[in-house]
Design a protein around this motif. Sequence first.
Motif, PDB file in Angstrom:
ATOM      1  N   ALA A 164     -12.060   9.908   0.903  1.00  0.00           N
ATOM      2  CA  ALA A 164     -11.926  11.374   0.944  1.00  0.00           C
ATOM      3  C   ALA A 164     -11.314  11.879  -0.358  1.00  0.00           C
ATOM      4  CB  ALA A 164     -11.064  11.786   2.133  1.00  0.00           C
ATOM      5  N   ALA A 165     -10.302  11.144  -0.842  1.00  0.00           N
ATOM      6  CA  ALA A 165      -9.649  11.570  -2.088  1.00  0.00           C
ATOM      7  C   ALA A 165     -10.639  11.531  -3.249  1.00  0.00           C
ATOM      8  CB  ALA A 165      -8.461  10.670  -2.379  1.00  0.00           C
ATOM      9  N   VAL A 166     -11.471  10.492  -3.259  1.00  0.00           N
ATOM     10  CA  VAL A 166     -12.487  10.388  -4.324  1.00  0.00           C
ATOM     11  C   VAL A 166     -13.436  11.593  -4.248  1.00  0.00           C
ATOM     12  CG1 VAL A 166     -14.477   9.050  -5.102  1.00  0.00           C
ATOM     13  CG2 VAL A 166     -12.360   7.887  -4.538  1.00  0.00           C
ATOM     14  N   LEU A 167     -13.908  11.898  -3.038  1.00  0.00           N
ATOM     15  CA  LEU A 167     -14.863  13.006  -2.880  1.00  0.00           C
ATOM     16  C   LEU A 167     -14.232  14.351  -3.239  1.00  0.00           C
ATOM     17  CD1 LEU A 167     -16.718  11.964   0.389  1.00  0.00           C
ATOM     18  CD2 LEU A 167     -17.667  12.081  -1.905  1.00  0.00           C
ATOM     19  N   TRP A 225       0.833  -1.222   0.000  1.00  0.00           N
ATOM     20  CA  TRP A 225       0.000   0.000   0.000  1.00  0.00           C
ATOM     21  C   TRP A 225       0.862   1.263   0.000  1.00  0.00           C
ATOM     22  CZ3 TRP A 225      -4.375  -0.614  -1.908  1.00  0.00           C
ATOM     23  CH2 TRP A 225      -5.192  -1.680  -1.603  1.00  0.00           C
ATOM     24  N   LEU A 226       2.067   1.134   0.657  1.00  0.00           N
ATOM     25  CA  LEU A 226       2.997   2.259   0.679  1.00  0.00           C
ATOM     26  C   LEU A 226       3.516   2.553  -0.725  1.00  0.00           C
ATOM     27  CD1 LEU A 226       3.898   3.893   3.093  1.00  0.00           C
ATOM     28  CD2 LEU A 226       5.869   2.400   3.348  1.00  0.00           C
ATOM     29  N   ALA A 227       3.810   1.483  -1.408  1.00  0.00           N
ATOM     30  CA  ALA A 227       4.322   1.653  -2.783  1.00  0.00           C
ATOM     31  C   ALA A 227       3.216   2.130  -3.715  1.00  0.00           C
ATOM     32  CB  ALA A 227       4.912   0.332  -3.266  1.00  0.00           C
ATOM     33  N   MET A 228       1.987   1.674  -3.423  1.00  0.00           N
ATOM     34  CA  MET A 228       0.865   1.999  -4.315  1.00  0.00           C
ATOM     35  C   MET A 228       0.261   3.387  -4.009  1.00  0.00           C
ATOM     36  SD  MET A 228       0.264  -0.314  -6.553  1.00  0.00           S
ATOM     37  CE  MET A 228      -1.415  -0.118  -7.056  1.00  0.00           C
ATOM     38  N   GLY A 229       0.692   3.966  -2.891  1.00  0.00           N
ATOM     39  CA  GLY A 229       0.101   5.222  -2.422  1.00  0.00           C
ATOM     40  C   GLY A 229      -0.093   6.262  -3.495  1.00  0.00           C
ATOM     41  N   SER A 230       1.002   6.714  -4.055  1.00  0.00           N
ATOM     42  CA  SER A 230       0.930   7.775  -5.069  1.00  0.00           C
ATOM     43  C   SER A 230       0.121   7.320  -6.273  1.00  0.00           C
ATOM     44  CB  SER A 230       2.318   8.200  -5.528  1.00  0.00           C
ATOM     45  OG  SER A 230       3.294   7.705  -4.687  1.00  0.00           O
ATOM     46  N   THR A 231       0.274   6.020  -6.615  1.00  0.00           N
ATOM     47  CA  THR A 231      -0.450   5.489  -7.785  1.00  0.00           C
ATOM     48  C   THR A 231      -1.960   5.556  -7.557  1.00  0.00           C
ATOM     49  OG1 THR A 231       1.374   3.935  -7.843  1.00  0.00           O
ATOM     50  CG2 THR A 231      -0.431   3.542  -9.385  1.00  0.00           C
ATOM     51  N   ILE A 232      -2.380   5.165  -6.340  1.00  0.00           N
ATOM     52  CA  ILE A 232      -3.831   5.162  -6.042  1.00  0.00           C
ATOM     53  C   ILE A 232      -4.410   6.570  -6.210  1.00  0.00           C
ATOM     54  CG2 ILE A 232      -5.491   4.992  -4.136  1.00  0.00           C
ATOM     55  CD1 ILE A 232      -3.888   2.532  -3.220  1.00  0.00           C
ATOM     56  N   PHE A 233      -3.740   7.566  -5.617  1.00  0.00           N
ATOM     57  CA  PHE A 233      -4.255   8.933  -5.700  1.00  0.00           C
ATOM     58  C   PHE A 233      -4.219   9.461  -7.135  1.00  0.00           C
ATOM     59  CE2 PHE A 233      -3.376   8.603  -1.168  1.00  0.00           C
ATOM     60  CZ  PHE A 233      -4.595   9.007  -0.683  1.00  0.00           C
ATOM     61  N   ILE A 237      -4.541   7.556  -9.760  1.00  0.00           N
ATOM     62  CA  ILE A 237      -5.650   6.868 -10.474  1.00  0.00           C
ATOM     63  C   ILE A 237      -6.978   7.570 -10.163  1.00  0.00           C
ATOM     64  CG2 ILE A 237      -7.003   4.727 -10.541  1.00  0.00           C
ATOM     65  CD1 ILE A 237      -4.326   3.229 -10.202  1.00  0.00           C
ATOM     66  N   ILE A 238      -7.174   7.904  -8.871  1.00  0.00           N
ATOM     67  CA  ILE A 238      -8.433   8.579  -8.470  1.00  0.00           C
ATOM     68  C   ILE A 238      -8.577   9.900  -9.227  1.00  0.00           C
ATOM     69  CG2 ILE A 238      -9.594   9.759  -6.560  1.00  0.00           C
ATOM     70  CD1 ILE A 238      -8.375   7.605  -4.708  1.00  0.00           C
ATOM     71  N   SER A 239      -7.495  10.680  -9.227  1.00  0.00           N
ATOM     72  CA  SER A 239      -7.532  11.972  -9.929  1.00  0.00           C
ATOM     73  C   SER A 239      -7.812  11.770 -11.417  1.00  0.00           C
ATOM     74  CB  SER A 239      -6.209  12.709  -9.770  1.00  0.00           C
ATOM     75  OG  SER A 239      -5.974  12.946  -8.429  1.00  0.00           O
ATOM     76  N   TYR A 240      -7.171  10.727 -11.977  1.00  0.00           N
ATOM     77  CA  TYR A 240      -7.328  10.471 -13.417  1.00  0.00           C
ATOM     78  C   TYR A 240      -8.784  10.119 -13.745  1.00  0.00           C
ATOM     79  CZ  TYR A 240      -6.919   8.095 -17.906  1.00  0.00           C
ATOM     80  OH  TYR A 240      -7.103   7.717 -19.200  1.00  0.00           O
ATOM     81  N   ILE A 241      -9.331   9.210 -12.945  1.00  0.00           N
ATOM     82  CA  ILE A 241     -10.722   8.759 -13.213  1.00  0.00           C
ATOM     83  C   ILE A 241     -11.703   9.932 -13.054  1.00  0.00           C
ATOM     84  CG2 ILE A 241     -12.591   7.266 -12.393  1.00  0.00           C
ATOM     85  CD1 ILE A 241     -10.379   5.265 -11.578  1.00  0.00           C
TER      86      ILE A 241
END
Lengths: 87, 455
Positions: B45-48, A59-67, A69-73
């Motif tokens: 929260a990030a999604v919202l 999850w630490l490694a995926m942290g930046s990727t997750i955010f 991805i969220i921003s991208y979607i």
Amino acid sequence: MDITSFIRNLTVQIMTIAWLIFLVSWVIGWAIKGSPIPIHRVKRTGQTLVEDAVLAAFWLAMGSTIFAIISYITSNINQPMPPPPQP
Amino acid sequence: MNVLPLALNLAILTYFIGVLILALPIPYRQLKRWGIRLLSDAIMAAVLVSAYNIILGIGDFILNLLGYSWTGFMSWLTERTAILVTALMGLTYVTSWIKSLGYSMILSPLGLASSYITLALSAIRMMYFIASFIWNFRSELLALGLLLYSLPLRIGKDAGAFFIAASLIMYVGFPLMPVFVNIFQGATPQPTISSPVTLTCSIIDLGNEPIPYPVLRLYKEGSEIPIGVIKGDARGKVVLGDNLDVLPRNYTFSVEVLFMGYVFKPTPSIIRSGSGRTNYRLRLPNIIYQGGLAILLPSSLSVVHVKYLGSRLEVTLTKSGVEGGEVRIVKLASVRVTSLSINNASLQCSWSSWSWKGVQLSECVLSLGSLELDSTSPIFISISYTPREYPSPNIEERRIVCYESLVDIIMQYISIGIAYIYSFLFLPGVYLAALTTMAASLARVLGGGARLRLI
């Protein structure tokens, strides 16, 4: 320093600490698991620590990727909406 | 300060705190669960935060889809405020009118009704305030909600979720309020105010000329105590009702007319309310009046002919009985009689003066028996004088207030008040409560009801 950059710095520090703690947990986990103690419960605790540490590292490694991805979607589905009504 | 980047950074911080807790070398299950919980919170929260514009747009999208707008809602509120203000003004008028009648004990229900209307006005003002706040600051409310929502360790998650939900639900919900209220308002019976009874009486003399400022005294049939004393205008018109009296329906009054200090029984002497007739011509058969001078005739004399000549009054009479009777000439003290003749024979009259209700009067009594007139031939009376305007007497009016009708009116106002309370307080209040409940439910969905399960 404004509050946003303060939080960013704090995040970086926490990330660094988290990596360190991951290493410590991983080492402790393996140490317990590999220790010559013939108690199954102790071994299992070591196994759990290793599993949790690996998961945390993931999850630490995926942290930046997750955010990212969220921003991208959300930026992709954020279509222009109708203008708000005037009073 | 831009709130959204701050909220996003807080969400990232929460995420890494969660990871830190997950990585801790403490084999305690509850602690690890907290780490996972923080991870999911941070992602939510990030999604919202990223969906800020989408959440703002959803409100407008739903409103457009339903075909309602804030413009319509605001004009609906203005319309209702106008109705309430009109009702309040009407009620204030009625209250002051009843106060002027002196029936202060019936003011309390009206006071209650006006306090309800004031309450409804306050409710509308509150609605204005909330609606304007949502309409003007919903983006700020949403941003604040997101900031609170993103705070680490779930410090402001509940409050943040409620703010986010309220910014959406209230924005969509308020413009739909008129529909809600109108649907349920249709079920309430509309009170009907029956038109008040108004009677107009024209007081005329023997020659059908108007009597100025007559005073009408009304009695209950068969009673000696007057229930109303009402003054007419300069054209001899007396108006009963017309927001000054509360007349009973289907009621019979016997009437008397007071003029120049004398009491006359008019023809007809009975008037009825609720019979469908609203105009009465009350004729005084014993008086001939012109310009501040009146000739009062006994019933033993009948009038053959009257001439109203401005500064001269000519009357031709015949005797219907054997006895002569008395003819009284009553005039204002300011009226100067230049000549008085009976059958063209000039007469000198002795005037006696008195005052009646602030009107200075003089009177001369002509005893026909002492004049040695021919009993069969008509009597011709001619009076020349300087005419004067008859002044309004200082008489204290006593308006008619029928308790039954008054109670009727008050009951109608109370029923209107109840309808007002239902439509202006209860329904919007229920709707506002429903909106708040919906916002709370959505907040529950955002703040804990629908938790993301990552592991």
